[in-house]
Design a protein around this motif. Structure first.
Motif, short mmCIF file in Angstrom:
data_model
loop_
_atom_site.label_atom_id
_atom_site.label_comp_id
_atom_site.label_asym_id
_atom_site.label_seq_id
_atom_site.Cartn_x
_atom_site.Cartn_y
_atom_site.Cartn_z
N ILE A 1 1.40 -3.44 -11.63
CA ILE A 1 2.18 -1.93 -11.26
C ILE A 1 3.44 -2.15 -12.24
O ILE A 1 4.23 -3.41 -12.64
CB ILE A 1 3.15 -2.30 -10.06
CG1 ILE A 1 3.52 -0.60 -9.40
CG2 ILE A 1 3.40 -3.22 -9.90
CD1 ILE A 1 3.45 -1.23 -8.09
N ALA B 1 4.46 4.05 -3.72
CA ALA B 1 3.76 5.50 -5.21
C ALA B 1 4.68 5.35 -6.39
O ALA B 1 5.58 4.92 -6.79
CB ALA B 1 4.33 6.63 -4.18
N ARG C 1 1.96 -6.59 -8.01
CA ARG C 1 2.94 -5.71 -6.68
C ARG C 1 2.91 -6.95 -5.70
O ARG C 1 3.57 -6.24 -5.31
CB ARG C 1 1.28 -5.16 -5.93
CG ARG C 1 0.79 -3.77 -7.40
CD ARG C 1 -0.46 -3.19 -6.26
NE ARG C 1 -1.08 -2.92 -7.36
CZ ARG C 1 -1.38 -1.39 -7.03
NH1 ARG C 1 -0.69 -0.45 -5.50
NH2 ARG C 1 -2.06 -0.60 -7.76
N LEU D 1 1.12 2.82 -11.66
CA LEU D 1 0.10 2.11 -10.66
C LEU D 1 -0.87 1.83 -11.27
O LEU D 1 -1.94 3.04 -12.00
CB LEU D 1 0.19 2.15 -9.08
CG LEU D 1 0.79 2.53 -8.13
CD1 LEU D 1 0.92 3.78 -7.43
CD2 LEU D 1 1.55 1.86 -8.00
N SER D 2 -2.02 0.97 -10.98
CA SER D 2 -2.62 0.65 -11.35
C SER D 2 -3.83 0.17 -10.77
O SER D 2 -3.87 -0.54 -9.55
CB SER D 2 -3.44 -0.80 -12.56
OG SER D 2 -4.33 -0.87 -12.60
N ARG D 3 -5.22 0.97 -10.15
CA ARG D 3 -6.03 1.25 -9.63
C ARG D 3 -7.14 -0.36 -9.69
O ARG D 3 -7.87 -0.78 -8.93
CB ARG D 3 -7.06 2.24 -9.08
CG ARG D 3 -6.09 3.36 -8.95
CD ARG D 3 -6.82 4.30 -8.23
NE ARG D 3 -5.37 5.58 -7.96
CZ ARG D 3 -5.88 6.69 -7.86
NH1 ARG D 3 -6.97 6.72 -7.34
NH2 ARG D 3 -4.64 7.44 -6.99
N GLN D 4 -7.13 -0.46 -11.52
CA GLN D 4 -8.44 -1.24 -11.53
C GLN D 4 -8.35 -3.07 -11.20
O GLN D 4 -8.36 -3.66 -11.14
CB GLN D 4 -8.89 -1.42 -12.90
CG GLN D 4 -9.73 0.12 -12.95
CD GLN D 4 -9.36 0.42 -14.69
OE1 GLN D 4 -9.64 -0.21 -15.42
NE2 GLN D 4 -10.11 1.08 -14.67
N ASN D 5 -6.79 -2.85 -11.17
CA ASN D 5 -6.02 -5.12 -10.87
C ASN D 5 -4.50 -3.63 -10.46
O ASN D 5 -4.26 -3.30 -9.36
CB ASN D 5 -5.70 -5.32 -12.63
CG ASN D 5 -4.77 -4.68 -13.01
OD1 ASN D 5 -3.18 -3.49 -12.47
ND2 ASN D 5 -5.02 -4.33 -14.30
N THR D 6 -4.19 -5.77 -9.99
CA THR D 6 -2.74 -5.45 -9.32
C THR D 6 -1.23 -5.26 -9.99
O THR D 6 -0.52 -5.79 -9.51
CB THR D 6 -2.75 -7.35 -8.25
OG1 THR D 6 -2.44 -8.13 -9.41
CG2 THR D 6 -3.88 -7.40 -7.69
N ASP E 1 1.39 -1.21 0.09
CA ASP E 1 -0.39 0.06 -0.08
C ASP E 1 0.72 1.32 0.16
O ASP E 1 -0.02 1.51 -0.22
CB ASP E 1 -0.42 0.24 1.18
CG ASP E 1 -2.17 -1.50 0.87
OD1 ASP E 1 -1.92 -1.41 0.26
OD2 ASP E 1 -2.67 -1.53 2.15
#
Length: 66
Positions: free
Chosen positions: A44, A9, A59, A37-42, A6
């Motif tokens: 990076i 960045a 990630r 970074l992707s907010r829709q999947n895992t 988490d």
């Protein structure tokens, strides 16, 4: 481990985690920088030191160097 992921960045320096080294042995000693970074999947997006093009990794395969 989830807390560490988490904190990742864009611009974060990283190394390949133990899980990443097991699953992708050719990346075992690599380090680099996070470029997306992707907010829709895992996924990076990372730029490994010495590479000209970015790579998309799971990630869990990276850990922060700091």
């Amino acid at each position: 481990m989830d807390r560490e992921i988490d904190r990742i960045a864009v611009g974060t320096r990283f190394k390949i985690s133990e899980l990443g080294a097991v699953r992708c042995p050719n990346l075992a000693n690599k380090i680099g920088i996070v470029v997306g970074l992707s907010r829709q999947n895992t996924g990076i997006t990372v730029l490994l030191d010495g590479d000209a093009r970015p790579t998309c990794l799971y990630r869990g395969y990276i850990s922060s160097t700091s």
